[in-house]
Design an enzyme around this catalytic site. Sequence first.
Site, PDB file in Angstrom:
ATOM      1  N   LYS A 185     -19.307  42.431 -20.307  1.00 53.90           N
ATOM      2  CA  LYS A 185     -17.751  42.504 -19.558  1.00 53.90           C
ATOM      3  C   LYS A 185     -16.689  41.782 -20.648  1.00 53.90           C
ATOM      4  O   LYS A 185     -17.097  40.845 -21.301  1.00 53.90           O
ATOM      5  CB  LYS A 185     -17.826  41.459 -18.316  1.00 53.90           C
ATOM      6  CG  LYS A 185     -16.602  41.319 -17.382  1.00 53.90           C
ATOM      7  CD  LYS A 185     -16.804  40.502 -16.282  1.00 53.90           C
ATOM      8  CE  LYS A 185     -15.594  40.295 -15.395  1.00 53.90           C
ATOM      9  NZ  LYS A 185     -15.825  39.541 -14.314  1.00 53.90           N
ATOM     10  N   SER A 234     -14.957  41.671  -9.769  1.00 54.25           N
ATOM     11  CA  SER A 234     -14.254  42.049 -11.026  1.00 54.25           C
ATOM     12  C   SER A 234     -15.109  42.676 -11.910  1.00 54.25           C
ATOM     13  O   SER A 234     -14.445  43.313 -13.124  1.00 54.25           O
ATOM     14  CB  SER A 234     -13.499  40.913 -11.573  1.00 54.25           C
ATOM     15  OG  SER A 234     -14.466  40.116 -12.143  1.00 54.25           O
ATOM     16  N   SER A 285     -18.179  38.453  -8.169  1.00 51.89           N
ATOM     17  CA  SER A 285     -17.809  39.570  -9.234  1.00 51.89           C
ATOM     18  C   SER A 285     -19.190  40.116  -9.795  1.00 51.89           C
ATOM     19  O   SER A 285     -18.934  41.167 -10.342  1.00 51.89           O
ATOM     20  CB  SER A 285     -16.737  39.030 -10.366  1.00 51.89           C
ATOM     21  OG  SER A 285     -15.742  38.933  -9.860  1.00 51.89           O
TER      22      SER A 285
HETATM   23  N1  GLN Z   1     -12.917  39.000  -5.773  1.00 48.40           N
HETATM   24  C1  GLN Z   1     -12.762  37.637  -6.262  1.00 48.40           C
HETATM   25  C2  GLN Z   1     -11.580  37.017  -6.765  1.00 48.40           C
HETATM   26  O1  GLN Z   1     -10.649  37.823  -6.877  1.00 48.40           O
HETATM   27  C3  GLN Z   1     -13.996  37.186  -7.147  1.00 48.40           C
HETATM   28  C4  GLN Z   1     -13.783  37.400  -8.568  1.00 48.40           C
HETATM   29  C5  GLN Z   1     -14.687  37.034  -9.536  1.00 48.40           C
HETATM   30  O2  GLN Z   1     -16.053  36.636  -9.236  1.00 48.40           O
HETATM   31  N2  GLN Z   1     -14.311  36.912 -10.611  1.00 48.40           N
HETATM   32  O3  GLN Z   1     -11.414  35.840  -6.819  1.00 48.40           O
END
Ligand code: GLN
Length: 466
Positions: A74, A149, A173
């Site tokens: 990532k 994400s 995410s």
């Molecule tokens: N969707 C969640 C957020 O926007 C989780 C994102 C993540 O785990 N990086 O915070």
Amino acid sequence: MESQIRKIHQQLVDQKITCTTLIQEKLAALKPNSHNTVNSLLEDFALEKAKKVDEKIKNRQEIGLLEGIPFGVKDVYMLQGTFTTASSDFLKNYKAAYTATAIQKLIDAGAIPIVKENCDSFGHGSSSENTIFGAVKNAINPALVAGGSSGGSAVNVAKQFTVFSIGGDTGGSVRQPSGYNKVYGLKPTYGRVSRFGLLAYASSTDCVGPIATSIEDIRIVLNTISGIDVKDQTTYKSDIISDENISTASEIKAIGYFKNFIENNAIDSEIKADFLAAIEKIKSKGIEVKELDFFDSETLVSTYYTLVMAETASNLSRLDGTNYGNRMEGKNLKDTYSITRSENFSEETKRRIVGGNQVLSQGFSDEIYLKAINLKNEISENFERDFQEVAIILSPVTPKCPPKIGDSLKDPLAMYLSDAYTVGFSLGQLPTLTIPQGTSTGLQISAAKTNDEILLKFANFLKEVL
Ligand code: GLN
């Protein structure tokens, strides 16, 4: 699916394939960027490593299990000398000065990083649309979002463009895009894997997590990246998880699920029916299933977003164009900061920085930030009580199926609420695994802190039962 790592390892050892052709094939599959998963390819780096693996094999030297295995990263992990953009304008030309511990451990074991993967900018999002590289497309239906994400990472694994990928999970995410693309994704216990070199989103819940097509591959990668790191004071010592230890789940007598996650208007009727059908199948194997009480979705989501916005506002304050990233000159220093930050952060990231600074500001912090901290503690206590009664908590990954690309950007609040089932386990810092069975967006298996092993056991059991 069988272990891809073991299969490829055997093919390399038996000289049925060369590492160079393997890497070339994966790079060729990634190059058209059919699903917008690629931020940059690590072609030269990867091919050079592959050559060394081939030489070893030719010289009949032994190779390790991960040696020559291509993986994705990532684009929030530092890998020295390569672009680390966080899918943002701010860092689109930034090259990492050092390598993240988890990535270094994989490289030391011989695995080969081949791609930096598209994601929501700075991890801010649930759909992988908040990115300067174009929305990531779902592996099963490209008209739908990949989830986020770590969307690029989950899609690359699902399409077999990478053998495994390393995502990052702050509030879901790794788990949510794994569910949306039908692969395995693990958020280990907070602190099991070093966060050093992971661009910080919310430091109190950020976790490094593997995504793969089999439980065995998750196990192999987790064992490799776990452990104490002097560069991350929150890391702890963990034992290697052996494959024998996770082959039977006979010690699991009782599991639970949160009643209010299921008896809720927000859940899609098909996901609900599938979840309850899975529960019946588990009961039929003699496991007791308890209904548990938990905080409602609104409380979980608002507690999570209060804390992560506060943390991301603090973490991203270092990005002002002085030391890193895309500096834009203004009339004076203050103006330079202002233009640099206004122009280079996305709308979603700015919303979070403004929200985070608000909840931390004088006059608000006691009422909002400290309240969220208290709730977080109550959530953890709730989990501790639950895990005295049950070994596992099972839940759907998401209340709904993946939306169409474009739809979630219209309503940020609805997007935040779609994280209802994942964020609680993050606040509790618990190990949680998404498996690609049970509902159309998978199931989440959670356990008490540091008991990552039992997740893999139960996943093996469910593979047979569901
Ligand atoms: N969707 C969640 C957020 O926007 C989780 C994102 C993540 O785990 N990086 O915070």
